[in-house]
Design an enzyme around this catalytic site. Sequence first.
Site, mmCIF file in Angstrom:
data_model
loop_
_atom_site.group_PDB
_atom_site.id
_atom_site.type_symbol
_atom_site.label_atom_id
_atom_site.label_comp_id
_atom_site.label_asym_id
_atom_site.label_seq_id
_atom_site.Cartn_x
_atom_site.Cartn_y
_atom_site.Cartn_z
ATOM 1 N N PRO A 151 3.722 1.262 -1.285
ATOM 2 C CA PRO A 151 2.936 0.262 -2.021
ATOM 3 C C PRO A 151 1.456 0.596 -2.075
ATOM 4 C CG PRO A 151 4.569 -0.830 -0.685
ATOM 5 C CD PRO A 151 4.640 0.632 -0.318
ATOM 6 N N CYS A 152 0.882 0.411 -3.275
ATOM 7 C CA CYS A 152 -0.483 0.868 -3.504
ATOM 8 C C CYS A 152 -1.483 -0.262 -3.699
ATOM 9 C CB CYS A 152 -0.516 1.773 -4.742
ATOM 10 S SG CYS A 152 -0.048 0.931 -6.275
ATOM 11 N N GLN A 153 -1.027 -1.522 -3.766
ATOM 12 C CA GLN A 153 -1.939 -2.613 -4.098
ATOM 13 C C GLN A 153 -3.132 -2.697 -3.155
ATOM 14 O OE1 GLN A 153 1.353 -2.804 -3.685
ATOM 15 N NE2 GLN A 153 2.322 -4.340 -4.987
ATOM 16 N N ASP A 154 -2.918 -2.367 -1.897
ATOM 17 C CA ASP A 154 -3.971 -2.516 -0.899
ATOM 18 C C ASP A 154 -4.975 -1.370 -0.908
ATOM 19 O OD1 ASP A 154 -2.898 -4.976 0.375
ATOM 20 O OD2 ASP A 154 -1.203 -3.659 0.752
ATOM 21 N N PHE A 155 -4.703 -0.334 -1.722
ATOM 22 C CA PHE A 155 -5.620 0.802 -1.832
ATOM 23 C C PHE A 155 -6.235 0.921 -3.222
ATOM 24 C CE2 PHE A 155 -2.341 1.915 1.305
ATOM 25 C CZ PHE A 155 -3.135 2.082 2.431
#
Length: 390
Positions: free
Chosen positions: A110-114
């Site tokens: 998951p990439c949302q936090d980056f």
Amino acid sequence: MARLLSLFSGCGGMDLGFEGGFNCLKKSVNQSIHADWIKENKGNFVELEKTMFELVFANDINPYAKLVWDKFFNKKEIYHLGSVVDLVKTEKFGLDIFPRNIDIVTGGFPCQDFSVAGKRLGFNSHKSHLGALRQSESEENRGLLYTWMKEVISITEPKVFIAENVKGLVNLSNAKDIIQEDFKSATKDGYIVLARVLNAADYGVPQNRQRVIFIGFKKSALTRNALQELRKEDILEFYDPYPQKTHTQAPVTCEDAFIDLLEPELSQDLAQRSYSCAKFMNNRSQGQSEINLKGLAPTIRAEHHGNIEFRRLDKINGGKNEPGLKQRRLSVRECARLQTFPDNYEFVLSGKVSASQAYRLIGNAVPPLLAYNLAKNLEKKWTLYFGDEK
């Protein structure tokens, strides 16, 4: 064949690219370099050859992703719906979850936090591994899900793994270095882990989409020469696991991608008939512009409704649309084309997967053609790296 285990599989962009055998735009294949990739010419499209990789396990937490994946791949028995955290914990409890004799593990954690489009909380995500708000500090968080990919690598010990995330990770403090170092210690003898930012547009994808790709090689599986070469700061192209750029001089455009597509009201394709009806908002917010047909599309995001760019925007709103054609946003199929999914990939399933859900699935996916370039380069150098036959 090399056995592939897929994590964070979503609707299957990485999976499709690594197995190959799908249709893509003829312009997306540089035939002066990769004419051998083409199995069959189909007018403006070509069918790509299958690769040496065989998908034996897939996993994601999104039930809509599984529905779409199952419809296309027709391998329902290998797609495991649920959190990778829970799967790893079940495995450690003594039950066999993950298959053995795995050659390669892939995963776009998951990439949302980056992402620069998000809150950039990185490793300190306020979301849990299940996607909801964390209820306690002890609950596994979304920003650390890459560590659970590392756990699967530790269990299965593949010869190679590929992990994908947004370019924003590279610019978020020392996140890239931390992840790279963590992956190195996935097994006792360790992995050589490389990281490089690739732009999908350089590989025939009609979209400006930059992603950091981690590639890890199990040290004990490598040939002596490969081990020495991959440890170098400047790796010879002969050993480079990152594919050669194919479209830096003549990128594939949006106009190329939309060739042969009928207007939504004339199409029988449910994905082409489906598009966001959100009205134009007279501001500078995301999604309030018209795509440039003569150029690359902007990054297709995991968004929906009013954040989807316009296919046609009326002149009064700052677009180029002439009277006679309807002002509208990109359809689901147009977004899928910009991601290089073939037209037989059904994203809108009546009564099961809505257009809004389909937009999110497509935006979260790895472009299959980018994954295919990675897969074919690894296939070409497999014996060089590992000394065994395909």
